[in-house]
Scaffold this motif. Structure first.
Motif, short mmCIF file in Angstrom:
data_model
loop_
_atom_site.label_atom_id
_atom_site.label_comp_id
_atom_site.label_asym_id
_atom_site.label_seq_id
_atom_site.Cartn_x
_atom_site.Cartn_y
_atom_site.Cartn_z
N THR A 164 58.79 -18.03 51.75
CA THR A 164 58.99 -16.58 51.57
C THR A 164 59.64 -16.01 52.82
O THR A 164 59.84 -16.72 53.81
CB THR A 164 57.66 -15.86 51.31
OG1 THR A 164 56.84 -15.93 52.50
CG2 THR A 164 56.90 -16.51 50.15
N SER A 165 59.95 -14.74 52.78
CA SER A 165 60.57 -14.11 53.93
C SER A 165 60.11 -12.66 54.03
O SER A 165 59.61 -12.08 53.06
CB SER A 165 62.10 -14.16 53.84
OG SER A 165 62.54 -13.48 52.68
N ALA A 166 60.29 -12.10 55.21
CA ALA A 166 59.94 -10.70 55.43
C ALA A 166 60.99 -9.80 54.79
O ALA A 166 62.14 -10.19 54.61
CB ALA A 166 59.86 -10.42 56.93
N LYS A 167 60.56 -8.59 54.43
CA LYS A 167 61.46 -7.63 53.81
C LYS A 167 61.59 -6.39 54.68
O LYS A 167 60.70 -6.06 55.45
CB LYS A 167 60.94 -7.24 52.42
CG LYS A 167 60.88 -8.41 51.43
CD LYS A 167 60.36 -7.93 50.07
CE LYS A 167 60.31 -9.09 49.07
NZ LYS A 167 59.80 -8.65 47.74
N THR A 168 62.72 -5.72 54.52
CA THR A 168 62.93 -4.49 55.27
C THR A 168 61.94 -3.42 54.84
O THR A 168 61.70 -3.22 53.65
CB THR A 168 64.37 -3.97 55.06
OG1 THR A 168 65.29 -4.98 55.48
CG2 THR A 168 64.61 -2.70 55.87
N CYS A 169 61.34 -2.76 55.83
CA CYS A 169 60.35 -1.71 55.53
C CYS A 169 61.03 -0.56 54.80
O CYS A 169 62.06 -0.03 55.26
CB CYS A 169 59.71 -1.21 56.83
SG CYS A 169 58.57 0.17 56.61
N CYS A 194 55.01 -0.43 59.08
CA CYS A 194 55.41 -1.71 59.67
C CYS A 194 55.04 -1.80 61.14
O CYS A 194 55.32 -2.81 61.79
CB CYS A 194 56.91 -1.92 59.51
SG CYS A 194 57.93 -0.72 60.42
N LYS A 199 59.88 -4.49 59.58
CA LYS A 199 59.75 -5.49 58.53
C LYS A 199 58.36 -5.42 57.89
O LYS A 199 57.39 -5.09 58.55
CB LYS A 199 59.97 -6.90 59.08
CG LYS A 199 61.34 -7.13 59.71
CD LYS A 199 62.44 -7.22 58.67
CE LYS A 199 63.79 -7.56 59.30
NZ LYS A 199 64.87 -7.62 58.28
#
Length: 379
Positions: A164-169, A194, A199
């Motif tokens: 998985t990956s982090a997403k933009t806040c 955040c 993120k």
């Protein structure tokens, strides 16, 4: 009305550092800010706020401060041809300094990195180290183990669960900050969702709980300077908690605690010790051996040495961290009364006591003086 001296307005000395000037201004700005002063005292507070703002604008700029120090208010008055009058640079210079104050008032902290996330300096750490008096006097090199952070191997430091990956806040758009209105000002604040990272991690790594780093320990070499004293601190730059979003790490402060010594007590650079001396040695005089941190020394006791007499041994103390020469050693004499006497010893002491009394007052001058004072008390 004549203007007050800028240094007087901020309450700092003329040789104050930039940091001292900034701290003084922050304190005044928070005290007299219009948002914090309403009602009858609002007008007076606003004037003081403007006065502090003007003083800070002048003294925080090296060129303006130099002109003010040399020529006074005339040196920074735009009407006098100067380059640094109040408002000469518009609101921008003030806003830059005042932004830090908004951080204090409304909860913001840290700086900005690039054009996005908030950057935070790491917290300082404190480590208490106990050493002996001998180690404090001579200095030592030692090792300590302190907490440290390493990148999480499971998520490679991303904080997100593998795959998985982090997403933009969505709240701050990845900037790490949001804008809030406080009265007539628009204030920038750390994004509460955040926490300034920009993120959001939907599926955190189970190993590091989304932090991207694992807390471990590391060994640090520490050099204790000779002459260090109780309560002093040694600063190890960059060995505190790591910064956030690439911010600088905090510092480690090693606080010195000195173990109680069996013989000596320290007072600054001086040492004190109590030396027990037998009754006969004190009466007859003689040479006694006393300990020092550097070995042994001798004291010549005069005949008739009294209890509490203090002898000073120059240079036998400790050379402090900031001292150019060592302190002294003070030896306090404690005349010891013999105990567990045999019958023969008792007889000898009784005969000796009788001879003292037969000899009159010359054997006990202190007792004679004390008796006279007691008589005067009850007259």
């Amino acid at each position: 009305m004549a203007k007050r001296d800028y240094y007087e307005v901020l309450g700092v000395a003329k040789n104050a550092s930039e940091e001292d000037i900034k701290k003084a201004y922050r304190k005044l700005a928070m005290k007299y800010h219009p948002d914090r002063n309403q009602g009858d005292g609002a007008a007076a507070a606003e004037e003081k706020f403007k006065e502090a703002k003007e003083a800070y604008e002048m003294l925080s700029d090296a060129q303006k401060r130099g002109a003010y120090d040399q020529y006074g208010h005339a040196g920074v008055d735009p009407n006098m041809g100067g380059r640094g009058g109040p408002g000469a640079e518009g609101f921008g210079g003030f806003a830059e300094a005042f932004g830090d104050i908004f951080g204090d008032i409304f909860g913001g902290a840290g700086g900005r990195r690039g054009g996005g996330q908030q950057v935070y300096r790491g917290s300082d750490l404190s480590y208490a180290m106990e050493i002996t008096l001998e180690e404090a006097a001579r200095g030592k090199e030692t090792q300590i183990r302190i907490p440290a952070w390493e990148s999480c191997e499971t998520c490679s430091g991303t904080g997100a669960k593998p795959g998985t990956s982090a997403k933009t806040c969505g709240s701050c758009g990845g900037s790490g900050t949001v804008h809030m209105r406080q009265g007539f000002f628009s204030v920038q604040q750390t994004c509460p969702h955040c926490h300034g990272s920009g993120k959001i991690i939907p599926d955190p790594c189970t190993t590091c709980s989304g932090q991207g780093k694992i807390k471990k320990t590391k060994t640090l070499e520490v050099k204790i300077p000779a002459g260090i004293n109780e309560g002093m601190r040694i600063r190890s730059a960059g060995n505190g908690e790591p910064g956030v979003n690439g911010g600088p790490a905090g510092d480690l402060y090693i606080e010195i605690r000195i173990k109680q010594h069996d013989i000596f007590e320290r007072d600054g650079d001086d040492l004190h010790c109590t030396m027990p001396v037998g009754m006969t040695t004190a009466a007859l005089g003689g040479t006694i051996e006393v300990p020092t941190l550097g070995g042994k020394a001798e004291i010549d006791l005069p005949e008739g040495t009294q209890h509490g007499k203090t002898f000073r041994l120059r240079g036998k103390g400790i050379k402090g961290v900031r001292s150019s020469y060592p302190g002294d050693l003070y030896c306090h004499i404690a005349v010891e009364t013999p105990v567990k006497l045999t019958e023969y010893q008792r007889k000898l002491l009784k005969d000796l006591d009788k001879s003292f009394k037969d000899g009159g007052e010359r054997h006990s001058p202190n007792a004679k003086s004390w008796t006279d004072r007691v008589k005067d008390l009850f007259k």
